[in-house]
Design an enzyme around this catalytic site. Structure first.
Site, PDB file in Angstrom:
ATOM      1  N   GLY A 135       0.836  -1.196   0.000  1.00  0.00           N
ATOM      2  CA  GLY A 135       0.000   0.000   0.000  1.00  0.00           C
ATOM      3  C   GLY A 135       0.868   1.242   0.000  1.00  0.00           C
ATOM      4  CD  GLN A 141       3.133   5.849   2.751  1.00  0.00           C
ATOM      5  OE1 GLN A 141       2.199   5.282   2.205  1.00  0.00           O
ATOM      6  NE2 GLN A 141       4.117   5.195   3.331  1.00  0.00           N
ATOM      7  CB  CYS A 196       4.823   2.211   7.384  1.00  0.00           C
ATOM      8  SG  CYS A 196       4.315   3.692   6.501  1.00  0.00           S
ATOM      9  CG  LEU A 197       6.352   1.066   1.344  1.00  0.00           C
ATOM     10  CD1 LEU A 197       5.793   1.384  -0.039  1.00  0.00           C
ATOM     11  CD2 LEU A 197       7.494   0.066   1.245  1.00  0.00           C
ATOM     12  CG  HIS A 201      -0.970   1.123   7.296  1.00  0.00           C
ATOM     13  ND1 HIS A 201      -0.004   0.661   8.169  1.00  0.00           N
ATOM     14  CD2 HIS A 201      -0.330   1.981   6.458  1.00  0.00           C
ATOM     15  CE1 HIS A 201       1.158   1.241   7.880  1.00  0.00           C
ATOM     16  NE2 HIS A 201       0.993   2.035   6.843  1.00  0.00           N
ATOM     17  CD  GLU A 202      -1.304   2.330   2.714  1.00  0.00           C
ATOM     18  OE1 GLU A 202      -0.916   3.505   2.562  1.00  0.00           O
ATOM     19  OE2 GLU A 202      -0.537   1.412   3.061  1.00  0.00           O
ATOM     20  CG  HIS A 238      -0.174   6.713   5.443  1.00  0.00           C
ATOM     21  ND1 HIS A 238       0.942   7.228   6.043  1.00  0.00           N
ATOM     22  CD2 HIS A 238       0.090   5.396   5.245  1.00  0.00           C
ATOM     23  CE1 HIS A 238       1.843   6.254   6.206  1.00  0.00           C
ATOM     24  NE2 HIS A 238       1.347   5.120   5.730  1.00  0.00           N
TER      25      HIS A 238
HETATM   26 NI    NI Z   1       2.254   3.244   5.710  1.00  0.00          NI
END
Ligand code: NI
Length: 178
Positions: A46, A51, A95-96, A137-138, A141
């Site tokens: 995701g 991000q 998380c990225l 989670h997304e 963000h």
């Molecule tokens: Ni994330």
């Protein structure tokens, strides 16, 4: 298609509430394509617009982990949760924007989400399992919330310190390369 640079926590751009997307335009389509390419390249399941430093309510995901299965690139514009289950699920999330750090987060096991698709139509779908965790989670963000905001302050500070160190090391490498 362009691979975008993924912001690393801590970054003020990851803590903002994102603006709704007014309508689907070629720019939004291109942004979604870039985000999917960046997510698959990372690799991740995701990626949310903030991000990559874009303050818009949009995220992409493909929580299909089976490498044999067909990819399921999913783009959600202006997503919202319609309903969520009382039953919860605990997942070890990553998380990225917080590379190589993981922590258990408890969230509703199933959610129904509604969003605007790139086709300009309203979509609604029930997500379960990893898809439900990833979607929540997304969506977080887009409201400036990271998975570490769901864990203890001590663990969050520990992870944040590691990220500060990682960013310092990366900045130093960049200077060395130049
Ligand atoms: Ni994330």
């Amino acid at each position: 298609m362009t691979l975008r640079n993924i912001l690393i926590h801590p970054d003020p751009r990851l803590k903002k509430i994102c603006d709704p997307v007014a309508r689907i335009t070629p720019d939004i389509e291109m942004l979604a394509a870039d985000m999917l390419a960046t997510m698959y390249d990372a690799p991740g399941i995701g990626l949310a617009a903030p991000q990559i430093g874009v303050n818009l309510r949009l995220f992409v995901m493909d929580a299909n982990r089976d490498p044999e299965a067909e990819p399921q690139p999913t783009v959600l514009v202006n997503p919202e949760i319609v309903s969520s289950s009382d039953e919860t699920n605990v997942y070890e999330e990553g998380c990225l924007s917080i590379p190589e750090q993981y922590a258990e987060v408890t969230r509703p096991a199933e959610v129904t989400m509604r969003w605007l698709g790139l086709d300009g139509k309203t979509h609604e779908r029930d997500f379960a399992g990893l898809w439900a965790t990833c979607a929540q989670h997304e969506l977080d963000h887009l409201n400036g919330v990271l998975f570490i905001d769901h864990i203890s302050a001590i663990k969050r500070q520990m992870i944040t310190r590691k990220m500060v160190k990682l960013k310092r090391e990366r900045a130093r490498e960049k200077v060395a390369e130049a």
